[in-house]
Write a protein that holds these residues in place. Sequence first.
Motif, PDB file in Angstrom:
ATOM      1  N   LYS A 192      -5.519  -1.353   8.411  1.00 17.73           N
ATOM      2  CA  LYS A 192      -4.127  -1.780   8.540  1.00 17.73           C
ATOM      3  C   LYS A 192      -3.169  -0.619   8.801  1.00 17.73           C
ATOM      4  CE  LYS A 192      -5.702  -5.807   7.548  1.00 17.73           C
ATOM      5  NZ  LYS A 192      -6.068  -6.708   8.633  1.00 17.73           N
ATOM      6  N   SER A 306     -10.209  -2.029  11.273  1.00 16.89           N
ATOM      7  CA  SER A 306     -10.520  -3.414  11.657  1.00 16.89           C
ATOM      8  C   SER A 306     -10.145  -3.684  13.117  1.00 16.89           C
ATOM      9  CB  SER A 306      -9.810  -4.411  10.732  1.00 16.89           C
ATOM     10  OG  SER A 306     -10.414  -4.438   9.466  1.00 16.89           O
ATOM     11  N   THR A 309     -11.767  -6.945  14.908  1.00 18.67           N
ATOM     12  CA  THR A 309     -11.124  -8.232  14.631  1.00 18.67           C
ATOM     13  C   THR A 309      -9.768  -8.309  15.300  1.00 18.67           C
ATOM     14  OG1 THR A 309     -12.275  -8.428  12.518  1.00 18.67           O
ATOM     15  CG2 THR A 309     -10.289  -9.753  12.807  1.00 18.67           C
ATOM     16  N   ARG A 310      -8.964  -7.257  15.169  1.00 21.55           N
ATOM     17  CA  ARG A 310      -7.612  -7.275  15.724  1.00 21.55           C
ATOM     18  C   ARG A 310      -7.645  -7.376  17.253  1.00 21.55           C
ATOM     19  NH1 ARG A 310      -4.961  -2.943  15.241  1.00 21.55           N
ATOM     20  NH2 ARG A 310      -6.467  -1.531  14.282  1.00 21.55           N
ATOM     21  N   LYS A 314      -6.244 -10.371  19.700  1.00 24.81           N
ATOM     22  CA  LYS A 314      -5.275 -10.036  20.751  1.00 24.81           C
ATOM     23  C   LYS A 314      -5.751 -10.474  22.132  1.00 24.81           C
ATOM     24  CE  LYS A 314      -2.909  -6.028  22.778  1.00 24.81           C
ATOM     25  NZ  LYS A 314      -2.752  -4.547  22.724  1.00 24.81           N
ATOM     26  N   ASP A 397      -7.346 -10.876   9.182  1.00 24.34           N
ATOM     27  CA  ASP A 397      -6.342 -11.008  10.248  1.00 24.34           C
ATOM     28  C   ASP A 397      -6.274 -12.418  10.825  1.00 24.34           C
ATOM     29  OD1 ASP A 397      -5.172  -8.158  11.153  1.00 24.34           O
ATOM     30  OD2 ASP A 397      -7.203  -7.906  10.412  1.00 24.34           O
ATOM     31  N   ILE A 400      -3.661 -14.324   9.000  1.00 24.51           N
ATOM     32  CA  ILE A 400      -2.311 -13.946   9.425  1.00 24.51           C
ATOM     33  C   ILE A 400      -1.906 -14.724  10.677  1.00 24.51           C
ATOM     34  CG2 ILE A 400      -0.876 -12.028  10.238  1.00 24.51           C
ATOM     35  CD1 ILE A 400      -2.637 -10.158   8.570  1.00 24.51           C
ATOM     36  N   GLU A 401      -2.902 -15.057  11.507  1.00 30.61           N
ATOM     37  CA  GLU A 401      -2.642 -15.791  12.752  1.00 30.61           C
ATOM     38  C   GLU A 401      -2.584 -17.303  12.545  1.00 30.61           C
ATOM     39  OE1 GLU A 401      -1.883 -14.309  15.618  1.00 30.61           O
ATOM     40  OE2 GLU A 401      -2.045 -12.392  14.553  1.00 30.61           O
TER      41      GLU A 401
END
Length: 485
Positions: A192, A306, A309-310, A314, A397, A400-401
């Motif tokens: 993060k 991470s 995953t991010r 995206k 994550d 979060i989405e």
Amino acid sequence: MNIELMTNWIDELMKFGYRRPGQKAGNDAENYIENEFQKIGLRNIKQERIPIKNWIESSWSIKVKSDANKFETLPSHYIPYTAFTNETITAPLIYAGQGEKQQIKDLNFKGKIVVVEFSFPILDGKDFKKLALSVIDSNNRASEGPLHEATWIRPAWHVYHKAVRAGAVGFIGILTNQPGDLDSYYAPYGFKEGDAILKKPLPGFWVGRKVGKHLKKMAIKEHQAQINLEGTSEDSFTSNISGIIPGKSNEVIIIASHHDSPFEGATEDASGMSVVLQIAKSLIDDNTKPEKTLLFLATGGHFYGSIGTRTFIKEHPEILEKTIAEIHIEHIANEAIEKNGKLELTGFPELAALFVPYNKKCVAIANEILKENDLDPTFILPAEGPLGKFPPTDGGDFYIEGIPVFNYISNPVYLLVNYDKRENICFERLIPVAKAFKSLVLKLDQFSKDDLLTEDYFFKKFVGKFAAWNSKRKIEKKYGPGVEM
């Protein structure tokens, strides 16, 4: 399901060595997983590369001038992704206590090597029990008192950033309560933080508590020290590997774990990858014809912020738009505690947590799959609340989405040090975990995303958010605002 096959996957992944993002062992493991996806029979297999910087240490040392006016070498370990010195830096030490704002407010770090003590907070089973949506703990081993150190939480890490801003030339963290007195602490690893390298422009080191007691005395006296951290950083890549079992609809369920590791990576995370592979193989062997498309994902770069995953999130908004749930499985681990200064396995499985939405259907399903497979002890925790705004997993994550998540993880005290060995895997739980989450996939296959997004447990959510806010308030009162952990 086949324990010999799962064990073989684990052994083959561990043979590659330290599967660090961007390094040869990590890239070789990515190719192996892609090949295993093909052998299992997944469709539309992709290995998607993500550009990163390859950070490779070659040598490091801390030397401190003793009262006898001689430099002595202290055992130490580098902090990953911190800046290389490429030459010896000589400067006075300065002691920053445990990083509390009252201890550091008047200190001048400029031109000095900052020494700070890190004390991990203790997880408390009673607190988790209060905040949990359900608890599976038939013998009350986990829910009646203190558990162990939360070794992924570093309250004093903000001192590193203060040292950077103040013009320090080096940083040393004393691990005052790392079980086993180990200094090989591979953290923080960019989690993060954005770019894992650009945020750490100061060479950094860890020392264990015994060495730390000696170092503390010399830091208080501002003895001279010499530090050296040599290595290379070059352009490289890590990869996400994905494959699917096609469904009758274009809705998606994601089943994932990460493939990289800081050291041998037995529980972290050959164990999780073996479960994901076994679920995929079992469903294909059963000739399963799911309603939803099942996307199996091995993420890269967990130990690079991470980034896998991010980046997947995206670069694939079209997949996220159709995703009704994300399942993430990490660390099928045995419990270890310190005895006589060393880590020893207790013979019990490590407490696990399953993070789910504030939704009665989700909690009911979680209870069912865990109890049917005797996965005791496990706390069923809300994805948002007691441990922050998202689960402390590589799948956090997705929450979060706005994706409903079922993130399963345990955090043994050896997870981030060079003690994550093969025998630490809870082998007798590999099949039960795989069966449980295969069952979860089949149950979720009958739901819509709206079914899972409906919120219940309003009082629990209020209490959980208050607990998180109050914890943050206490930390900031002690350490100051903007603490990074």
